[in-house]
Design a protein around this motif. Structure first.
Motif, PDB file in Angstrom:
ATOM      1  N   ILE A 157      39.332  11.102  -6.162  1.00 42.39           N
ATOM      2  CA  ILE A 157      38.200  10.456  -6.835  1.00 42.39           C
ATOM      3  C   ILE A 157      37.759   9.222  -6.052  1.00 42.39           C
ATOM      4  O   ILE A 157      36.559   9.022  -5.809  1.00 42.39           O
ATOM      5  CB  ILE A 157      38.584  10.075  -8.288  1.00 42.39           C
ATOM      6  N   ALA A 158      38.712   8.401  -5.642  1.00 38.29           N
ATOM      7  CA  ALA A 158      38.374   7.191  -4.880  1.00 38.29           C
ATOM      8  C   ALA A 158      37.728   7.546  -3.543  1.00 38.29           C
ATOM      9  O   ALA A 158      36.777   6.891  -3.114  1.00 38.29           O
ATOM     10  CB  ALA A 158      39.630   6.349  -4.656  1.00 38.29           C
ATOM     11  N   GLY A 159      38.220   8.581  -2.899  1.00 41.27           N
ATOM     12  CA  GLY A 159      37.625   9.019  -1.637  1.00 41.27           C
ATOM     13  C   GLY A 159      36.199   9.492  -1.817  1.00 41.27           C
ATOM     14  O   GLY A 159      35.330   9.226  -0.978  1.00 41.27           O
ATOM     15  N   GLY A 160      35.931  10.201  -2.905  1.00 40.48           N
ATOM     16  CA  GLY A 160      34.565  10.643  -3.188  1.00 40.48           C
ATOM     17  C   GLY A 160      33.625   9.479  -3.414  1.00 40.48           C
ATOM     18  O   GLY A 160      32.485   9.481  -2.935  1.00 40.48           O
ATOM     19  N   VAL A 161      34.099   8.471  -4.124  1.00 39.47           N
ATOM     20  CA  VAL A 161      33.275   7.285  -4.367  1.00 39.47           C
ATOM     21  C   VAL A 161      33.016   6.538  -3.060  1.00 39.47           C
ATOM     22  O   VAL A 161      31.882   6.119  -2.785  1.00 39.47           O
ATOM     23  CB  VAL A 161      33.946   6.364  -5.414  1.00 39.47           C
ATOM     24  N   ILE A 162      34.040   6.390  -2.233  1.00 44.48           N
ATOM     25  CA  ILE A 162      33.863   5.700  -0.952  1.00 44.48           C
ATOM     26  C   ILE A 162      32.909   6.471  -0.055  1.00 44.48           C
ATOM     27  O   ILE A 162      32.048   5.885   0.608  1.00 44.48           O
ATOM     28  CB  ILE A 162      35.232   5.484  -0.269  1.00 44.48           C
ATOM     29  N   PHE A 163      33.040   7.798  -0.025  1.00 41.76           N
ATOM     30  CA  PHE A 163      32.144   8.620   0.777  1.00 41.76           C
ATOM     31  C   PHE A 163      30.701   8.469   0.311  1.00 41.76           C
ATOM     32  O   PHE A 163      29.780   8.339   1.131  1.00 41.76           O
ATOM     33  CB  PHE A 163      32.568  10.084   0.714  1.00 41.76           C
ATOM     34  N   ALA A 164      30.482   8.457  -1.016  1.00 44.25           N
ATOM     35  CA  ALA A 164      29.124   8.313  -1.545  1.00 44.25           C
ATOM     36  C   ALA A 164      28.544   6.947  -1.191  1.00 44.25           C
ATOM     37  O   ALA A 164      27.371   6.837  -0.798  1.00 44.25           O
ATOM     38  CB  ALA A 164      29.134   8.513  -3.055  1.00 44.25           C
ATOM     39  N   ILE A 165      29.343   5.907  -1.306  1.00 43.32           N
ATOM     40  CA  ILE A 165      28.859   4.559  -0.969  1.00 43.32           C
ATOM     41  C   ILE A 165      28.562   4.455   0.523  1.00 43.32           C
ATOM     42  O   ILE A 165      27.543   3.876   0.928  1.00 43.32           O
ATOM     43  CB  ILE A 165      29.889   3.495  -1.414  1.00 43.32           C
ATOM     44  N   LYS A 166      29.419   5.033   1.359  1.00 46.90           N
ATOM     45  CA  LYS A 166      29.195   4.981   2.799  1.00 46.90           C
ATOM     46  C   LYS A 166      27.937   5.765   3.188  1.00 46.90           C
ATOM     47  O   LYS A 166      27.150   5.310   4.027  1.00 46.90           O
ATOM     48  CB  LYS A 166      30.400   5.525   3.542  1.00 46.90           C
ATOM     49  N   ALA A 167      27.721   6.924   2.562  1.00 44.77           N
ATOM     50  CA  ALA A 167      26.515   7.712   2.846  1.00 44.77           C
ATOM     51  C   ALA A 167      25.266   6.951   2.414  1.00 44.77           C
ATOM     52  O   ALA A 167      24.254   6.942   3.122  1.00 44.77           O
ATOM     53  CB  ALA A 167      26.592   9.057   2.143  1.00 44.77           C
ATOM     54  N   LEU A 168      25.336   6.303   1.268  1.00 43.80           N
ATOM     55  CA  LEU A 168      24.200   5.515   0.794  1.00 43.80           C
ATOM     56  C   LEU A 168      23.936   4.334   1.721  1.00 43.80           C
ATOM     57  O   LEU A 168      22.785   4.040   2.064  1.00 43.80           O
ATOM     58  CB  LEU A 168      24.444   5.025  -0.630  1.00 43.80           C
ATOM     59  N   ALA A 169      24.993   3.668   2.168  1.00 45.17           N
ATOM     60  CA  ALA A 169      24.824   2.517   3.063  1.00 45.17           C
ATOM     61  C   ALA A 169      24.245   2.955   4.403  1.00 45.17           C
ATOM     62  O   ALA A 169      23.389   2.265   4.968  1.00 45.17           O
ATOM     63  CB  ALA A 169      26.162   1.812   3.266  1.00 45.17           C
ATOM     64  N   THR A 170      24.680   4.093   4.923  1.00 47.12           N
ATOM     65  CA  THR A 170      24.146   4.594   6.186  1.00 47.12           C
ATOM     66  C   THR A 170      22.666   4.935   6.050  1.00 47.12           C
ATOM     67  O   THR A 170      21.861   4.625   6.937  1.00 47.12           O
ATOM     68  CB  THR A 170      24.930   5.841   6.636  1.00 47.12           C
ATOM     69  N   ASP A 171      22.318   5.537   4.920  1.00 44.99           N
ATOM     70  CA  ASP A 171      20.917   5.897   4.685  1.00 44.99           C
ATOM     71  C   ASP A 171      20.042   4.649   4.570  1.00 44.99           C
ATOM     72  O   ASP A 171      18.945   4.604   5.122  1.00 44.99           O
ATOM     73  CB  ASP A 171      20.817   6.739   3.414  1.00 44.99           C
ATOM     74  N   VAL A 172      20.539   3.651   3.883  1.00 41.01           N
ATOM     75  CA  VAL A 172      19.745   2.428   3.682  1.00 41.01           C
ATOM     76  C   VAL A 172      19.621   1.646   4.983  1.00 41.01           C
ATOM     77  O   VAL A 172      18.542   1.134   5.306  1.00 41.01           O
ATOM     78  CB  VAL A 172      20.369   1.568   2.560  1.00 41.01           C
ATOM     79  N   THR A 173      20.698   1.544   5.757  1.00 42.96           N
ATOM     80  CA  THR A 173      20.622   0.770   6.996  1.00 42.96           C
ATOM     81  C   THR A 173      19.720   1.439   8.029  1.00 42.96           C
ATOM     82  O   THR A 173      19.143   0.745   8.874  1.00 42.96           O
ATOM     83  CB  THR A 173      22.011   0.560   7.616  1.00 42.96           C
ATOM     84  N   SER A 174      19.566   2.751   7.960  1.00 46.17           N
ATOM     85  CA  SER A 174      18.660   3.407   8.902  1.00 46.17           C
ATOM     86  C   SER A 174      17.198   3.136   8.547  1.00 46.17           C
ATOM     87  O   SER A 174      16.325   3.241   9.398  1.00 46.17           O
ATOM     88  CB  SER A 174      18.916   4.916   8.936  1.00 46.17           C
ATOM     89  N   LYS A 175      16.932   2.741   7.309  1.00 46.34           N
ATOM     90  CA  LYS A 175      15.558   2.469   6.878  1.00 46.34           C
ATOM     91  C   LYS A 175      15.157   1.008   7.071  1.00 46.34           C
ATOM     92  O   LYS A 175      13.981   0.677   6.962  1.00 46.34           O
ATOM     93  CB  LYS A 175      15.390   2.845   5.408  1.00 46.34           C
TER      94      LYS A 175
END
Length: 86
Positions: A60-78
Motif C-alpha cells: 500500500i505504501a509503495g503504491g502511494v509513493i508511486f502515485a505521488i512520484k508519477a504526479l510530481a514527474t507530470d507536474v514538473t514537466s509542465k
C-alpha cells in the motif's frame, strides 16, 4: 454540474485506486486472520500473519509513493523553465 464533475472524477480515479483498494482489503483480511490466531493462541500463525500484514502494508505504501512520484514527474514537466518576462 456538480453531479457531472463528481461522476467524471469517479470514473477517472477508480482505475488508479483499484490496486490500493485491493491492497487495503488484503491488509484487513490478514489483520482479521491475525486476530483469530491470537484468540486461539497459535504463536506460529501470529508471526506469519504479522509478516504478511507488514508486506501488505508495504505494498500500500509503495503504491502511494508511486502515485505521488508519477504526479510530481507530470507536474514538473509542465513547469516552464524559462522566464516569460523579458
Amino acid at each position: 454540474m456538480n453531479a457531472r464533475l463528481r461522476q467524471l472524477a469517479g470514473a477517472l480515479l477508480v482505475p488508479f485506486l483499484l490496486p490500493v483498494q485491493l491492497a487495503s482489503m488484503l491488509f484487513h483480511f490478514r489483520a482479521g486472520r491475525l486476530r483469530a490466531a491470537r484468540a486461539t493462541g497459535d504463536r506460529g500463525a501470529i508471526s506469519i500473519e504479522l509478516a504478511l500484514a507488514v508486506i501488505a502494508l508495504m505494498v500500500i505504501a509503495g503504491g502511494v509513493i508511486f502515485a505521488i512520484k508519477a504526479l510530481a514527474t507530470d507536474v514538473t514537466s509542465k513547469v516552464p523553465t524559462t522566464d516569460p518576462v523579458p
